[in-house]
Write a protein that holds these residues in place. Structure first.
Motif, mmCIF file in Angstrom:
data_model
loop_
_atom_site.group_PDB
_atom_site.id
_atom_site.type_symbol
_atom_site.label_atom_id
_atom_site.label_comp_id
_atom_site.label_asym_id
_atom_site.label_seq_id
_atom_site.Cartn_x
_atom_site.Cartn_y
_atom_site.Cartn_z
ATOM 1 N N ARG A 85 49.829 -32.256 -3.565
ATOM 2 C CA ARG A 85 49.886 -30.791 -3.498
ATOM 3 C C ARG A 85 49.772 -30.228 -2.087
ATOM 4 N NH1 ARG A 85 46.044 -28.702 -8.528
ATOM 5 N NH2 ARG A 85 46.725 -30.249 -10.079
ATOM 6 N N ALA A 86 49.560 -31.075 -1.109
ATOM 7 C CA ALA A 86 49.400 -30.575 0.264
ATOM 8 C C ALA A 86 50.700 -29.959 0.769
ATOM 9 C CB ALA A 86 48.959 -31.701 1.187
ATOM 10 N N ASP A 87 50.550 -28.893 1.535
ATOM 11 C CA ASP A 87 51.696 -28.210 2.130
ATOM 12 C C ASP A 87 51.363 -27.929 3.588
ATOM 13 O OD1 ASP A 87 54.129 -26.752 2.358
ATOM 14 O OD2 ASP A 87 53.005 -24.890 2.109
ATOM 15 N N TRP A 88 52.211 -28.394 4.501
ATOM 16 C CA TRP A 88 51.946 -28.197 5.924
ATOM 17 C C TRP A 88 53.275 -28.015 6.648
ATOM 18 C CZ3 TRP A 88 48.439 -25.983 8.159
ATOM 19 C CH2 TRP A 88 48.087 -26.188 9.494
ATOM 20 N N PRO A 89 53.689 -26.757 6.890
ATOM 21 C CA PRO A 89 55.016 -26.482 7.447
ATOM 22 C C PRO A 89 55.211 -27.090 8.833
ATOM 23 C CG PRO A 89 54.010 -24.487 6.561
ATOM 24 C CD PRO A 89 52.937 -25.535 6.590
ATOM 25 N N ALA A 90 56.488 -27.343 9.142
ATOM 26 C CA ALA A 90 56.931 -27.784 10.469
ATOM 27 C C ALA A 90 56.461 -29.183 10.823
ATOM 28 C CB ALA A 90 56.517 -26.799 11.564
ATOM 29 N N ARG A 91 56.108 -29.960 9.836
ATOM 30 C CA ARG A 91 55.827 -31.382 10.048
ATOM 31 C C ARG A 91 56.820 -32.159 9.200
ATOM 32 N NH1 ARG A 91 52.310 -27.294 11.454
ATOM 33 N NH2 ARG A 91 50.772 -28.044 12.945
ATOM 34 N N MET A 92 57.959 -32.516 9.795
ATOM 35 C CA MET A 92 59.114 -33.087 9.088
ATOM 36 C C MET A 92 59.392 -32.282 7.823
ATOM 37 S SD MET A 92 61.158 -35.064 10.379
ATOM 38 C CE MET A 92 62.303 -35.893 9.296
ATOM 39 N N GLN A 93 59.632 -31.006 8.023
ATOM 40 C CA GLN A 93 59.915 -30.086 6.929
ATOM 41 C C GLN A 93 61.426 -29.952 6.750
ATOM 42 O OE1 GLN A 93 58.468 -26.133 7.669
ATOM 43 N NE2 GLN A 93 59.393 -25.262 5.822
ATOM 44 N N ARG A 94 61.885 -30.135 5.539
ATOM 45 C CA ARG A 94 63.312 -29.934 5.219
ATOM 46 C C ARG A 94 63.555 -28.433 4.997
ATOM 47 N NH1 ARG A 94 67.296 -32.903 2.144
ATOM 48 N NH2 ARG A 94 69.230 -31.703 2.332
#
Length: 425
Positions: free
Chosen positions: A281-290
Motif C-alpha cells: 500500500r505504500a505510495d511515494w511519488p517520483a521514485r521510479m513512478q510510471r
C-alpha cells in the motif's frame, strides 16, 4: 483561504536568513522555546536519517501503521508540487487553512530574528503535530542528522538509518565516515535503531556511536535479513520469517528499504498484516513512478514515461539496476541536475542502460546546471548520443518523433521531478 495564503507566508520566511542551509540547532531551540516546546508534546516519534531511501522507508512504515488503524503524522522534504506534501496530520495532508495559520503563527512568534526556511517550517510542522491527536509521528531528516532541525526529540520511540553514501559533502564532510557521524547524530541513549545496508566505513561509525549511547542496533545482515525469492520477499529477524509480496514501489533497492521498514514495524509491535500492507500500500511519488494519462503522455502517446528524483551516485547505480530489470525496450533519458551534485558520478552507471540522453535545465531553480553543462557531463560519463532541449515538453516531443515506442525516463533531480508532475497536471 487559497493556496496563495501559505505561499505568501512561505515567501516571507525565505527572507529571514541569507543562507538556504546553515547547520545549527540554536535558532530552532530559540523558536521552539517561544512556541512552548511542541517537540515535547508529540505522539511517539520514529526519526529517519540516511542518504538514500529515507522517504521510501517512511512511506512503507506509514502504510503499515495506518493499515493497523493507527493515525500517523508524517514530515518529509522537499515537496514535489505543493508545500502541503511535507506535512501529514493524522494521515491527511495539511489543509491550506491550517498550513497558512500555523506558518503565520511561527512567523509572528519568530519576529525578525534570523532563521532558515527549513528550520522555521520544521518548527511549524512540529507545532501542528503537537496540536493534532495521533498515534505516531514519522520525522524524516532534511540534511545530515546531528544538526538537522528535526533532531530536537529527546527520546524518540525508534530511529532508522537508511543507506549512507556520498552526498552534500560541502555540508556533511567528504568521507563516508564524516557523513555517517552526522547521520548517527540522531541516535539517542537507549533508543533502538534500525540500520539499513551500509558500507563498512559508515557502519563502523554507527556501531561506535551506538555502543557509546547504549543503543540496541537492529542492523541489516546481522539482526535482520531480506531477499527476493521466486517473486516474493523473504524477511527474517530474530523473531521469525515472513513470506510477503514484493514491494509495490519499483526498483530492486526497494527490497532493502522494505526490510528496514519491516524491522521498524516489528519493533513497534506490528503483526504480519501490517507488514504486508507496508509493501503493498505504500505510495511515494517520483521514485521510479510510471506516468499515465497526463499532459506529458499526450506528447508521446505510444511511449512509456517514467519519473525518478534520485540525484547522487548511489541513486544512479540503483536506477541503472532497475532499468536493467525492466522488459527490453529502447530507453531515453531526459536529465536535469543541480550544480551541487556529483553529476558524472550519477550519470556514469546509467550510460550503459540508455540509447540517448537529452539534457535540459530545471525551470525556476537558481542552482540548475544549464542544458549544455549537463550534456557535457553526459558525454564525459560515456553517453554516445547526447542532445539538449529548451524544456521538458520539447524534449518529450523530440523523442516521440525519433522513437515513438520508446521508454522515456525523466531523471536527475527531485526539483525536475516536481516540475514534471506540475506539467503533467
Amino acid at each position: 483561504m487559497t493556496a496563495q495564503g501559505s505561499d505568501v507566508v512561505l515567501e516571507r520566511m525565505m527572507s529571514l536568513h541569507p543562507k538556504i542551509i546553515d547547520l545549527t540547532l540554536d535558532r530552532v531551540w530559540r523558536l521552539l522555546d517561544a512556541l512552548d516546546h511542541p517537540e515535547k508534546r508529540l505522539p511517539p516519534v520514529i526519526h529517519i536519517a540516511g542518504t538514500n531511501g529515507k522517504g521510501s522507508t517512511q512511506a512503507m512504515i506509514r502504510a503499515g501503521l495506518e493499515a493497523g488503524g493507527a493515525k500517523v503524522h508524517a514530515y518529509t522534504s522537499p515537496h514535489l508540487v505543493r508545500f502541503h506534501e511535507r506535512i501529514r496530520l493524522a494521515g491527511d495532508l495539511i489543509s491550506e487553512k491550517a498550513l497558512t495559520a500555523i506558518l503565520d503563527e511561527c512567523y509572528e512568534t519568530n519576529g525578525p530574528d534570523a532563521i532558515t526556511y527549513f528550520e522555521i517550517t520544521t518548527c511549524a510542522a512540529l507545532l501542528a503535530f503537537a496540536r493534532t491527536p495521533a498515534d505516531y509521528t514519522l520525522l524524516e531528516v532534511g540534511l545530515g542528522g546531528r544538526l538537522d532541525a528535526t533532531n530536537v526529540i529527546e527520546t524518540p520511540r525508534l530511529t532508522v538509518i537508511t543507506p549512507i553514501s556520498l552526498d552534500h559533502e560541502s555540508y556533511l564532510g567528504d568521507t563516508l565516515a564524516k557523513i555517517a557521524t552526522e547521520k548517527a547524530g540522531i541516535l539517542k541513549r537507549g533508543v533502538p535503531c534500525v540500520v539499513g545496508p551500509q558500507p563498512d566505513e559508515a557502519m563502523d561509525v554507527i556501531e561506535a556511536r551506538a555502543a557509546a549511547l547504549g543503543v540496541p542496533l537492529h542492523a541489516y545482515g546481522q539482526q535482520w535479513h531480506v531477499t527476493r525469492e521466486h517473486g516474493r520477499l523473504a524477511f527474517q529477524d530474530e523473531t521469525g520469517l515472513l513470506d510477503l509480496p514484493p514491494p509495490v514501489l519499483p526498483g530492486v533497492h526497494q527490497t532493502e528499504n522494505a526490510g528496514a521498514a519491516l524491522m521498524a514495524l516489528r519493533l513497534l509491535g506490528q503483526a504480519e498484516p501490517a507488514c504486508e500492507a507496508a509493501l503493498t500500500r505504500a505510495d511515494w511519488p517520483a521514485r521510479m513512478q510510471r506516468l499515465r494519462g497526463g499532459a506529458l503522455n499526450a506528447l508521446a502517446p505510444q511511449a512509456e514515461i517514467w519519473l525518478d528524483g534520485g540525484h547522487n551516485p548511489a541513486a544512479g547505480k540503483a536506477l541503472a539496476t532497475t532499468l536493467s530489470e525492466l522488459p527490453e525496450r529502447p530507453t531515453h533519458l531526459i536529465c536535469g541536475m543541480l550544480n551541487t551534485k556529483d553529476v558524472s558520478g550519477y550519470l556514469r552507471p546509467l550510460a550503459g542502460q540508455a540509447q540517448s540522453l537529452t539534457a535540459i535545465s530545471i525551470p525556476g531553480e537558481a542552482a540548475t546546471l544549464s542544458a549544455e553543462e549537463t550534456a557535457s557531463a553526459a558525454n564525459g560519463a560515456g553517453f554516445q548520443d547526447v542532445t539538449t532541449a529548451p524544456d521538458l515538453a520539447a524534449a518529450v516531443s523530440a523523442l516521440h518523433r525519433v522513437d515513438p515506442d520508446a521508454r522515456i525516463l525523466i531523471c536527475g533531480s527531485l526539483y525536475l521531478a516536481g516540475h514534471a508532475l506540475r506539467q503533467q497536471g
